[in-house]
Design a protein around this motif. Structure first.
Motif, mmCIF file in Angstrom:
data_model
loop_
_atom_site.group_PDB
_atom_site.id
_atom_site.type_symbol
_atom_site.label_atom_id
_atom_site.label_comp_id
_atom_site.label_asym_id
_atom_site.label_seq_id
_atom_site.Cartn_x
_atom_site.Cartn_y
_atom_site.Cartn_z
ATOM 1 N N PRO A 147 27.007 7.588 3.883
ATOM 2 C CA PRO A 147 26.285 7.042 4.959
ATOM 3 C C PRO A 147 25.285 6.184 4.549
ATOM 4 O O PRO A 147 24.530 6.184 3.599
ATOM 5 C CB PRO A 147 25.825 8.442 5.583
ATOM 6 N N SER A 165 27.610 1.465 9.472
ATOM 7 C CA SER A 165 27.468 2.760 9.718
ATOM 8 C C SER A 165 27.550 3.360 7.959
ATOM 9 O O SER A 165 26.916 4.548 7.801
ATOM 10 C CB SER A 165 28.436 3.606 10.295
ATOM 11 N N GLN A 166 28.133 2.838 7.045
ATOM 12 C CA GLN A 166 28.468 3.562 5.749
ATOM 13 C C GLN A 166 28.611 2.435 4.589
ATOM 14 O O GLN A 166 29.008 1.251 5.029
ATOM 15 C CB GLN A 166 29.669 4.500 5.830
ATOM 16 N N SER A 201 27.901 11.647 -0.783
ATOM 17 C CA SER A 201 29.006 10.598 -0.765
ATOM 18 C C SER A 201 30.422 11.638 -0.719
ATOM 19 O O SER A 201 30.343 12.735 -1.130
ATOM 20 C CB SER A 201 28.880 9.845 -1.819
#
Length: 682
Positions: free
Chosen positions: A98, A78-79, A104
């Motif tokens: 992400p 997811s990130q 960020s």
């Protein structure tokens, strides 16, 4: 059709380098850190890019003017976590972004920043290696010192107490006021918990698949062996450190441990002898740890594969079935991806070719890697675990398409082996684009460092290869006796015989090229580190070369032993003992004892803050050569420059060095050296 241009010195500013790559588990995207030099502010910038394995256009994730590096996908994809110094130049913190892009956020705010990190498999924590401040005068209380994680770096102008070795390192300088320890970082809040304390440094660490144990490489505390590293296992008690146990004992250098997906094995790279630069693979049977008496416990560490298998420093990658490990192997002067069976040790070449594979990342299906040749720029590629279906993923250096690329050939040369017989060695020969075989050119001989290394192929390492080829020169880069990647015996034969065995091989290869009409009498020599050593040795022992460029050399073995950050153990390995036992040999092998015989114009290039081959090595050679007044010589010192100033130093320093190399070679290779020498000396 667009005409091709010659390579130029300013092409340094076009070179894009992938410094790290990571592949999401089960994913179709590789995230990379791409570094580029900035002429405007004379530093480097790095941005994160995502490359789609299916061929979709790449996308840039970060756009700041900082250095965004070391990206790592979160376990759920997811990130992405990465290091960035955007908040404070020179101090990197963990940031999160992400996976599909966007803003960020900074996760950590540690006073000294973060050096490296890894996600816990469960995704709730990160394991980080971080610098902490230490008061050298309180070293007796090292186990109790805990405030270092909250302290800023000490003033570099304070007195620097030295009580052990090593006390300095190339690239960082004095280091006894800093240690590197493990921290747990909460993935949501960024809260940091220090796990290790004491008078040692953690070099790298990896999670067990259960997220409850950690394997790590750390330095020893034993007096005289603080530079050596071992593999340890640390158990967690919640978010605190629990029991710890040393796993490796016989190896003097143990690095890059990695836990198998089934938790049964830990693999690492290392060497047995102190000072040995050639790394082999080792395997720890975790289930056998702690069983039997002390002697039997040590047998839980076994060699993985033949000792001739040489590992390029970097992460080792497990196959998902825990039955194999992929890694970058140094093999016959090339770098390839290999896979080795666990625990049997059968080796399989996966991705090869006449090139150097460098950065490597893997998931259960794919291998993603960077690769470069002397006639092709560094780019990102993918293949499967069988090495099939290789496809390029990046076009970061498409400016090479507009350059006149030299002809490149990997040749074999028959040379003396130093034992009354002959052997064959490899060498890369670059010739100007379009030159005919009956058209002799001047020749630049480039000597690699090490000596337990081999000729590197990256543009950033020696851009003068392409530049000089564009100016009508040939370039020869040999892997003479002493080079690594050709078996341990081939490398070991040069121990105690520096210069004496390899220079005759260099001269024999030149003779071969001259006999074939490919090069003429216009010969020059260049090299850095050990290559600087052999360049200085060569001009003191023969008069074949019309020009020499000596970069960051070993000039005096005895003073290098005592002033280099690694000389006291690396030199002892190379000469087979301590100076008190080998003083006559060290004097015989030092270029200092022969440089006064040189008549070749010599240019010395040296980082002023080099701690590997300190500035005094060049100064000794230059001063003695200058006083002899037999050959023109100049020395250029680069303030703040370390041992790699000409490859990773300030862009302006790298450009200056490249310009001076070109000017020096072209100034002297066609000159009457004797006449010019006398005029210059006068």
């Amino acid at each position: 059709m667009t005409s091709r241009q010659a390579f130029s010195i300013d092409d340094l500013f076009l070179d894009q380098r992938i410094t790290d790559v990571h592949l999401a588990a089960g994913g179709q995207q590789a995230v990379c850190a791409v570094r580029s030099p900035s002429r405007a502010d004379d530093r480097y910038r790095s941005a994160l890019w995502c490359f789609d394995l299916g061929g979709a256009p790449p996308r840039r994730l970060t756009h700041s003017d900082s250095r965004d590096e070391a990206p790592r996908w979160a376990p759920d994809g997811s990130q992405i976590a990465f290091l960035s110094d955007r908040a404070e130049t020179g101090t990197s913190q963990i940031h999160l972004i992400p996976a599909d892009g966007g803003e960020s956020r900074a996760l950590t705010r540690l006073p000294r920043g973060v050096g490296s990190f890894a996600w816990r498999p469960q995704g709730d924590l990160l394991l980080a290696v971080c610098p902490v401040s230490v008061d050298p005068d309180r070293r007796a209380d090292a186990d109790e010192i805990t405030e270092g994680a909250q302290a800023r770096a000490r003033d570099t102008q304070l007195p620097q107490l030295v009580w052990r070795t090593p006390y300095k390192a190339d690239g960082t300088g004095y280091e006894l006021d800093t240690r590197h320890h493990l921290f747990l970082i909460d993935a949501d809040s960024g809260e940091a918990t220090q796990l290790t304390h004491g008078p040692f440094n953690v070099r790298s660490a990896a999670w067990a698949p259960d997220g409850e144990r950690i394997c790590l490489s750390r330095t020893r505390e034993d007096a005289g062996f603080e530079h050596c590293t071992d593999i340890w296992m640390l158990s967690l008690d919640g978010r605190q450190a629990g029991a710890r146990q040393r796993l490796s004992h016989r190896q003097s250098n143990s690095s890059w441990p990695g836990w198998s997906p089934d938790g049964h094995w830990i693999v690492f790279s290392g060497s047995v002898e102190d000072g040995d630069a050639q790394q082999s693979l080792w395997l720890i049977d975790v289930e056998a740890v702690g069983k039997g008496d002390g002697n039997e416990r040590r047998t839980s560490v076994q060699p993985l594969g033949d000792e001739s298998i040489e590992v390029v420093a970097g992460e080792l990658h497990w196959h998902r079935d825990s039955g194999a490990v992929a890694f970058v192997q140094a093999h016959l002067g090339l770098q390839r991806i290999a896979s080795i069976a666990v625990p049997g040790g059968a080796l399989t070449a996966v991705v090869g070719g006449h090139r150097h594979v460098d950065r490597l990342a893997c998931n259960e299906r794919d291998l993603v890697f960077t690769a470069q040749r002397a006639d092709a720029a560094c780019e990102l590629h993918r293949a499967d675990w069988r090495g099939e279906g290789e496809t390029p993923l990046s076009r970061l250096n498409d400016w090479w398409d507009r350059r006149s690329v030299p002809q490149v050939e990997l040749r074999r040369f028959n040379v003396p082996d130093g034992r009354g017989r002959h052997e064959e060695i490899d060498g890369w020969l670059l010739r100007p684009a379009g030159v005919r075989d009956d058209e002799p050119t001047p020749l630049l001989v480039d000597i690699h460092g090490g000596p337990a290394s081999y000729a590197m192929l990256s543009f950033s390492t020696h851009a003068y290869w392409q530049v000089m080829a564009s100016r009508g020169w040939s370039v020869l880069a040999l892997n003479t006796v002493g080079s690594s990647s050709y078996g341990r015996d081939f490398a070991a034969r040069l121990r105690t015989r520096w210069g004496e065995l390899d220079l005759p091989q260099v001269l024999a290869a030149i003779d071969d090229l001259q006999a074939k009409g490919l090069v003429d009498e216009r010969l020059a020599i260049i090299g850095g580190s050990y290559g600087g050593y052999l360049s200085a040795w060569a001009i003191g022992h023969c008069r074949r070369f019309k020009a020499a460029v000596v970069c960051a050399p070993v000039g005096n073995l005895e003073s290098h032993f005592g002033t280099s950050d690694s000389g006291y153990y690396a030199d002892a390995y190379s000469i087979g003992g301590e100076p008190k036992e080998r003083r006559a040999l060290m004097a015989r092998l030092s270029p200092m004892t022969s440089i006064e015989q040189a008549t070749t114009p010599a240019l010395f290039l040296q980082g002023k803050d080099d701690q590997r081959c300190p500035v005094g090595q060049s100064e000794e050679l230059y001063t003695k050569l200058r006083r002899c007044r037999r050959a023109p010589c100049e020395m250029v010192l680069y303030p703040g420059g370390d041992h790699h100033v000409l490859t990773t130093g300030k862009p302006s320093h790298r450009r200056d060095g490249l310009q001076r190399i070109v000017d020096w070679l072209e100034r002297w290779v066609d000159a009457d050296s004797q006449a010019d020498s006398q005029a210059d000396a006068a």
